[in-house]
Motif scaffolding. Sequence first.
Motif, PDB file in Angstrom:
ATOM      1  N   ASP A   1      45.887  51.088  32.477  1.00  0.00           N
ATOM      2  CA  ASP A   1      44.488  50.671  32.380  1.00  0.00           C
ATOM      3  C   ASP A   1      43.560  51.582  33.170  1.00  0.00           C
ATOM      4  N   CYS A   2      43.818  51.714  34.445  1.00  0.00           N
ATOM      5  CA  CYS A   2      42.923  52.506  35.298  1.00  0.00           C
ATOM      6  C   CYS A   2      42.919  53.983  34.910  1.00  0.00           C
ATOM      7  N   LEU A   3      44.095  54.514  34.579  1.00  0.00           N
ATOM      8  CA  LEU A   3      44.199  55.925  34.193  1.00  0.00           C
ATOM      9  C   LEU A   3      44.268  56.095  32.682  1.00  0.00           C
TER      10      LEU A   3
ATOM     11  N   GLU B   1      38.938  47.537  45.072  1.00  0.00           N
ATOM     12  CA  GLU B   1      37.755  47.613  44.211  1.00  0.00           C
ATOM     13  C   GLU B   1      37.723  48.890  43.377  1.00  0.00           C
ATOM     14  N   LEU B   2      38.458  49.922  43.790  1.00  0.00           N
ATOM     15  CA  LEU B   2      38.501  51.167  43.017  1.00  0.00           C
ATOM     16  C   LEU B   2      39.236  50.985  41.690  1.00  0.00           C
ATOM     17  N   LEU B   3      40.098  49.991  41.622  1.00  0.00           N
ATOM     18  CA  LEU B   3      40.821  49.745  40.370  1.00  0.00           C
ATOM     19  C   LEU B   3      39.876  49.284  39.263  1.00  0.00           C
TER      20      LEU B   3
ATOM     21  N   LEU C   1      58.415  49.268  35.559  1.00  0.00           N
ATOM     22  CA  LEU C   1      57.534  49.559  36.686  1.00  0.00           C
ATOM     23  C   LEU C   1      56.949  48.268  37.243  1.00  0.00           C
ATOM     24  N   PRO C   2      56.670  48.227  38.544  1.00  0.00           N
ATOM     25  CA  PRO C   2      55.981  47.067  39.109  1.00  0.00           C
ATOM     26  C   PRO C   2      54.646  46.858  38.391  1.00  0.00           C
ATOM     27  N   GLU C   3      54.232  45.620  38.277  1.00  0.00           N
ATOM     28  CA  GLU C   3      53.039  45.252  37.512  1.00  0.00           C
ATOM     29  C   GLU C   3      51.796  46.029  37.929  1.00  0.00           C
ATOM     30  N   ILE C   4      51.527  46.146  39.219  1.00  0.00           N
ATOM     31  CA  ILE C   4      50.312  46.830  39.666  1.00  0.00           C
ATOM     32  C   ILE C   4      50.378  48.320  39.328  1.00  0.00           C
ATOM     33  N   LEU C   5      51.551  48.909  39.415  1.00  0.00           N
ATOM     34  CA  LEU C   5      51.698  50.330  39.073  1.00  0.00           C
ATOM     35  C   LEU C   5      51.517  50.532  37.571  1.00  0.00           C
TER      36      LEU C   5
ATOM     37  N   GLU D   1      34.608  56.133  40.164  1.00  0.00           N
ATOM     38  CA  GLU D   1      34.851  56.298  41.600  1.00  0.00           C
ATOM     39  C   GLU D   1      36.333  56.562  41.873  1.00  0.00           C
ATOM     40  N   LEU D   2      37.214  55.894  41.136  1.00  0.00           N
ATOM     41  CA  LEU D   2      38.647  56.107  41.293  1.00  0.00           C
ATOM     42  C   LEU D   2      38.994  57.573  41.047  1.00  0.00           C
TER      43      LEU D   2
END
Length: 106
Positions: free
Chosen positions: A15-17, A88-90, A5-9, A95-96
């Motif tokens: 991390d975020c989820l 910024e939501l990441l 997967l791409p790094e940001i995904l 908030e995300l």
Amino acid sequence: MLKPLPEILEYFLSDCLEGNKNYTTKRMFSGYGVFFRGKIFAIYAMERLYFKVWEQNKQDFIDAGSRIFSYQKQGKEAHISYYTLPEELLENKTELQIWIEKALDY
């Protein structure tokens, strides 16, 4: 061999989820669809993460300065109802989650 997967995904999912297995991805066209329990709410394309937008959450994205997903179709610019996720939501999981719930409410 599966393409990573791409790094940001990968960051978004792990991390975020927090690696929640209810969130999945599927290769779509030249990017990925992001799903929660089988319902799409985001796409990853052109090195950006976009959330599904409709009338109830569109103003949130506009106010945040997000950009609509656009692409070229037969020499003209076309759009679909996805907007860039404010970065910024990441960094704000609470908030995300609110923005995810709004993107899923269609």
